[in-house]
Design a protein around this motif. Structure first.
Motif, PDB file in Angstrom:
ATOM      1  N   ASP A 153      -0.955 -23.784  -0.516  1.00 43.89           N
ATOM      2  CA  ASP A 153      -2.327 -24.138  -0.136  1.00 43.89           C
ATOM      3  C   ASP A 153      -3.293 -24.058  -1.317  1.00 43.89           C
ATOM      4  N   GLY A 154      -2.783 -23.739  -2.501  1.00 46.16           N
ATOM      5  CA  GLY A 154      -3.614 -23.688  -3.695  1.00 46.16           C
ATOM      6  C   GLY A 154      -4.212 -22.332  -3.997  1.00 46.16           C
ATOM      7  N   SER A 155      -4.040 -21.356  -3.111  1.00 42.34           N
ATOM      8  CA  SER A 155      -4.600 -20.025  -3.345  1.00 42.34           C
ATOM      9  C   SER A 155      -3.810 -19.299  -4.427  1.00 42.34           C
ATOM     10  N   GLY A 156      -4.534 -18.554  -5.276  1.00 49.20           N
ATOM     11  CA  GLY A 156      -3.900 -17.846  -6.374  1.00 49.20           C
ATOM     12  C   GLY A 156      -3.507 -16.434  -5.994  1.00 49.20           C
ATOM     13  N   ILE A 157      -2.548 -15.883  -6.709  1.00 49.61           N
ATOM     14  CA  ILE A 157      -2.082 -14.527  -6.443  1.00 49.61           C
ATOM     15  C   ILE A 157      -3.182 -13.526  -6.808  1.00 49.61           C
ATOM     16  N   PRO A 158      -3.413 -12.509  -5.984  1.00 51.83           N
ATOM     17  CA  PRO A 158      -4.474 -11.533  -6.291  1.00 51.83           C
ATOM     18  C   PRO A 158      -4.071 -10.599  -7.419  1.00 51.83           C
ATOM     19  N   ASP A 159      -5.062 -10.178  -8.217  1.00 49.66           N
ATOM     20  CA  ASP A 159      -4.788  -9.130  -9.202  1.00 49.66           C
ATOM     21  C   ASP A 159      -4.883  -7.772  -8.503  1.00 49.66           C
ATOM     22  N   ALA A 160      -4.700  -6.680  -9.265  1.00 50.42           N
ATOM     23  CA  ALA A 160      -4.671  -5.350  -8.653  1.00 50.42           C
ATOM     24  C   ALA A 160      -5.992  -5.007  -7.974  1.00 50.42           C
ATOM     25  N   GLY A 161      -7.105  -5.387  -8.616  1.00 45.40           N
ATOM     26  CA  GLY A 161      -8.406  -5.093  -8.024  1.00 45.40           C
ATOM     27  C   GLY A 161      -8.610  -5.788  -6.702  1.00 45.40           C
ATOM     28  N   GLU A 162      -8.272  -7.079  -6.647  1.00 40.67           N
ATOM     29  CA  GLU A 162      -8.438  -7.847  -5.418  1.00 40.67           C
ATOM     30  C   GLU A 162      -7.478  -7.358  -4.331  1.00 40.67           C
ATOM     31  N   LEU A 163      -6.253  -7.034  -4.702  1.00 40.02           N
ATOM     32  CA  LEU A 163      -5.300  -6.521  -3.718  1.00 40.02           C
ATOM     33  C   LEU A 163      -5.802  -5.205  -3.136  1.00 40.02           C
ATOM     34  N   GLY A 164      -6.365  -4.342  -3.990  1.00 38.24           N
ATOM     35  CA  GLY A 164      -6.922  -3.087  -3.501  1.00 38.24           C
ATOM     36  C   GLY A 164      -8.055  -3.314  -2.516  1.00 38.24           C
ATOM     37  N   ARG A 165      -8.928  -4.271  -2.814  1.00 38.24           N
ATOM     38  CA  ARG A 165     -10.041  -4.561  -1.895  1.00 38.24           C
ATOM     39  C   ARG A 165      -9.533  -5.080  -0.555  1.00 38.24           C
ATOM     40  N   ARG A 166      -8.495  -5.889  -0.577  1.00 42.36           N
ATOM     41  CA  ARG A 166      -7.939  -6.401   0.685  1.00 42.36           C
ATOM     42  C   ARG A 166      -7.331  -5.270   1.511  1.00 42.36           C
ATOM     43  N   ILE A 167      -6.638  -4.345   0.844  1.00 43.14           N
ATOM     44  CA  ILE A 167      -6.066  -3.195   1.556  1.00 43.14           C
ATOM     45  C   ILE A 167      -7.173  -2.349   2.161  1.00 43.14           C
ATOM     46  N   ALA A 168      -8.252  -2.126   1.389  1.00 41.41           N
ATOM     47  CA  ALA A 168      -9.374  -1.328   1.883  1.00 41.41           C
ATOM     48  C   ALA A 168     -10.023  -1.986   3.084  1.00 41.41           C
ATOM     49  N   THR A 169     -10.225  -3.297   3.025  1.00 41.87           N
ATOM     50  CA  THR A 169     -10.830  -4.019   4.144  1.00 41.87           C
ATOM     51  C   THR A 169      -9.969  -3.918   5.395  1.00 41.87           C
ATOM     52  N   LYS A 170      -8.665  -4.047   5.217  1.00 38.67           N
ATOM     53  CA  LYS A 170      -7.741  -4.028   6.357  1.00 38.67           C
ATOM     54  C   LYS A 170      -7.626  -2.646   6.994  1.00 38.67           C
ATOM     55  N   PHE A 171      -7.560  -1.591   6.173  1.00 40.30           N
ATOM     56  CA  PHE A 171      -7.221  -0.271   6.696  1.00 40.30           C
ATOM     57  C   PHE A 171      -8.360   0.742   6.666  1.00 40.30           C
TER      58      PHE A 171
ATOM     59  N   CYS B 199      -4.670   3.048  -1.746  1.00 37.88           N
ATOM     60  CA  CYS B 199      -3.348   3.082  -1.102  1.00 37.88           C
ATOM     61  C   CYS B 199      -3.091   4.435  -0.438  1.00 37.88           C
ATOM     62  N   ASP B 200      -3.473   5.518  -1.105  1.00 36.36           N
ATOM     63  CA  ASP B 200      -3.287   6.854  -0.526  1.00 36.36           C
ATOM     64  C   ASP B 200      -4.060   7.003   0.773  1.00 36.36           C
ATOM     65  N   PHE B 201      -5.327   6.597   0.771  1.00 32.93           N
ATOM     66  CA  PHE B 201      -6.169   6.711   1.964  1.00 32.93           C
ATOM     67  C   PHE B 201      -5.656   5.807   3.080  1.00 32.93           C
ATOM     68  N   ALA B 202      -5.237   4.588   2.716  1.00 29.54           N
ATOM     69  CA  ALA B 202      -4.742   3.647   3.725  1.00 29.54           C
ATOM     70  C   ALA B 202      -3.473   4.156   4.385  1.00 29.54           C
ATOM     71  N   ALA B 203      -2.564   4.719   3.581  1.00 26.37           N
ATOM     72  CA  ALA B 203      -1.321   5.268   4.135  1.00 26.37           C
ATOM     73  C   ALA B 203      -1.607   6.460   5.036  1.00 26.37           C
ATOM     74  N   SER B 204      -2.634   7.236   4.690  1.00 28.83           N
ATOM     75  CA  SER B 204      -3.009   8.381   5.520  1.00 28.83           C
ATOM     76  C   SER B 204      -3.653   7.925   6.819  1.00 28.83           C
ATOM     77  N   ALA B 205      -4.477   6.886   6.739  1.00 29.77           N
ATOM     78  CA  ALA B 205      -5.169   6.392   7.931  1.00 29.77           C
ATOM     79  C   ALA B 205      -4.202   5.723   8.906  1.00 29.77           C
ATOM     80  N   ARG B 206      -3.193   5.040   8.387  1.00 21.85           N
ATOM     81  CA  ARG B 206      -2.216   4.355   9.248  1.00 21.85           C
ATOM     82  C   ARG B 206      -0.814   4.889   8.940  1.00 21.85           C
ATOM     83  N   SER B 207      -0.078   4.207   8.100  1.00 17.54           N
ATOM     84  CA  SER B 207       1.237   4.687   7.655  1.00 17.54           C
ATOM     85  C   SER B 207       1.628   3.945   6.387  1.00 17.54           C
ATOM     86  N   GLY B 208       2.471   4.590   5.565  1.00 18.93           N
ATOM     87  CA  GLY B 208       2.923   3.953   4.341  1.00 18.93           C
ATOM     88  C   GLY B 208       3.667   2.666   4.615  1.00 18.93           C
ATOM     89  N   ARG B 209       4.444   2.630   5.680  1.00 17.63           N
ATOM     90  CA  ARG B 209       5.215   1.428   6.006  1.00 17.63           C
ATOM     91  C   ARG B 209       4.297   0.248   6.321  1.00 17.63           C
TER      92      ARG B 209
END
Length: 427
Positions: A34-52, A66-76
């Motif tokens: 679809d033309g979307s580019g792969i996220p860098d580490a900063g963008e991936l972190g923001r997406r994880i934060a938004t989701k969890f 990542c530590d906070f997200a795994a604690s809030a939900r689960s590492g898996r």
């Protein structure tokens, strides 16, 4: 854009003595259909934060998120989300240049499959990529004569359902915990001692890069010069890394690969594999089986994973002062007799090596001591004396993770001599 590269770097790549180490920025340019580019580490972190986690974490570092997200939900669940964010990205055209070179190895702190897909798509690849996603996955045993090991220090999205070991968010976690990745990190450090490492896709303030360089510095500065590639490097930054035996190249990763492709003769790239594939080793003279020689697998193993100890074992370029300040300088202090004679060395030589005629089954000896007590130096001295003074067949491993059953099965079949294996860093 083509840039003029350091002649030393061009030579190391041309002769297959370079390791490519990729950070998140090296994957930039990969796209989905679809033309979307792969996220860098900063963008991936923001997406994880938004989701969890919700709002308020935009400025947090990737590991904290990542530590906070795994604690809030689960590492898996976090790993599954990372998998969904990073799958199905096709490599950019410049990524397809990587398989056109013979590398000593490849490594990354990325989770994605951009490099795997680049090797799969490159019909003119010189080597076959063998991903090593965790200790014990059998990757070193699958190398063969044309395989190149791809060490994924932080894990891989292909293992997103596994939490033992988990995908990790920082190299520091490996150093402090080592769960399931100690052998991978030991392989990286061995490359750092003997090969030229090209770090690409890291910002100069990247925490993972700093941790990797700091760990390499603990072995002293007897290793080859390494290189850091990124755009817009300032002079003060170059000076900083030069003091750490790393030269900088102010260019994009794409510019580096295009320049290497122009300056490394394509006709000689296959020859970079020949020293491993066709040359004998210092072990050759111990072969007692008529008409036999080392297989390509064993040659590869002895060139990259396991060291046959002999009078040809190389010492670092160093000074006695560095050794006495605590630097690990490999064989240098042994070949220059800088170590202190230890009673344990003589006992082991007399009782376990000289008097070996009665050995009919495997025997194990563990050398214990507190950190800094000289265990590694003692083991090196023992290996050197046994091999050089006693003319014994001695091999040395940096850690148990480098042990290959297939390789030693072949060694046992080729020789009638007793085989001595010295292993460091046993925990």
């Amino acid at each position: 854009m083509t840039i003029e590269l350091d002649a030393g770097l061009v030579d190391r790549v041309a002769t297959g003595k370079a390791v490519l180490f990729l950070g998140a920025g090296a994957s930039i340019g990969a796209k989905r259909t679809d033309g979307s580019g792969i996220p860098d580490a900063g963008e991936l972190g923001r997406r994880i934060a938004t989701k969890f986690l919700g709002p308020g974490y935009d400025n947090a570092d990737f590991k904290t998120i990542c530590d906070f997200a795994a604690s809030a939900r689960s590492g898996r669940e976090v790993q599954e989300f990372i998998h969904d964010q990073l799958e199905k990205f096709a490599p950019a055209p410049f990524h397809l240049l990587i398989p056109k070179f013979a590398w000593s190895g490849l490594a990354t702190t990325n989770y994605d499959l951009v490099l795997e897909d680049a090797y799969e798509a490159a019909a003119n690849r010189i080597q076959e990529l063998i991903p090593n996603c965790k200790d014990g996955d059998g990757a070193p045993e699958r190398l063969g004569s044309k395989g190149v090991l791809y060490v994924k220090l932080h894990g891989c999205i292909t293992h997103y359902q596994e939490v033992h070991p988990p995908m990790i968010a920082s190299t520091e976690q490996i150093i402090h915990h080592r769960e399931g990745r100690a052998g991978q990190f030991a392989q990286f450090l061995e490359w750092a001692r003997t090969r030229t490492i090209i770090f690409a896709g890291y910002g100069l303030g990247d925490f993972n890069l700093r941790v990797l360089i700091d760990e390499m510095r603990k072995d002293g500065d007897g290793h080859p010069w390494h290189y850091i590639v990124r755009p817009n490097i300032k002079e003060v930054e170059s000076d900083y890394w030069r003091q750490r035996r790393a030269r900088t190249i102010s260019a994009t990763f794409e510019d580096l690969l295009i320049s290497l492709d122009a300056q490394v003769k394509s006709t000689g790239r296959q020859l970079a594999l020949h020293p491993v594939t066709f040359a004998g080793t210092s072990f050759t003279r111990f072969i007692s089986k008529a008409g036999a020689s080392e297989s390509s697998m064993l040659l590869r193993y002895l060139a990259s994973e396991c060291e046959h100890v002999s009078k040809h074992s190389e010492g670092a370029l160093a000074t006695p002062a560095k050794f006495y300040r605590g630097f690990d300088l490999g064989w240098y202090p042994i070949t220059n007799d800088l170590d202190v004679q230890r009673r344990a060395t003589q006992i082991l030589m007399d009782e376990r090596i000289v008097a070996n005629q009665g050995i009919v089954k495997p025997q194990f000896v563990i050398l214990k001591g507190h950190a800094g007590s000289g265990k590694s130096v003692t083991l090196r001295r023992l290996a050197w004396d046994a091999a050089v003074k006693g003319d014994c067949l001695v091999f040395r491993l940096e850690s148990p993770a480098g042990l290959s059953k297939d390789a030693f099965d072949e060694i046992f079949q080729l020789t009638k001599q007793t085989v001595f294996l010295v292993v460091d860093n046993v925990t």
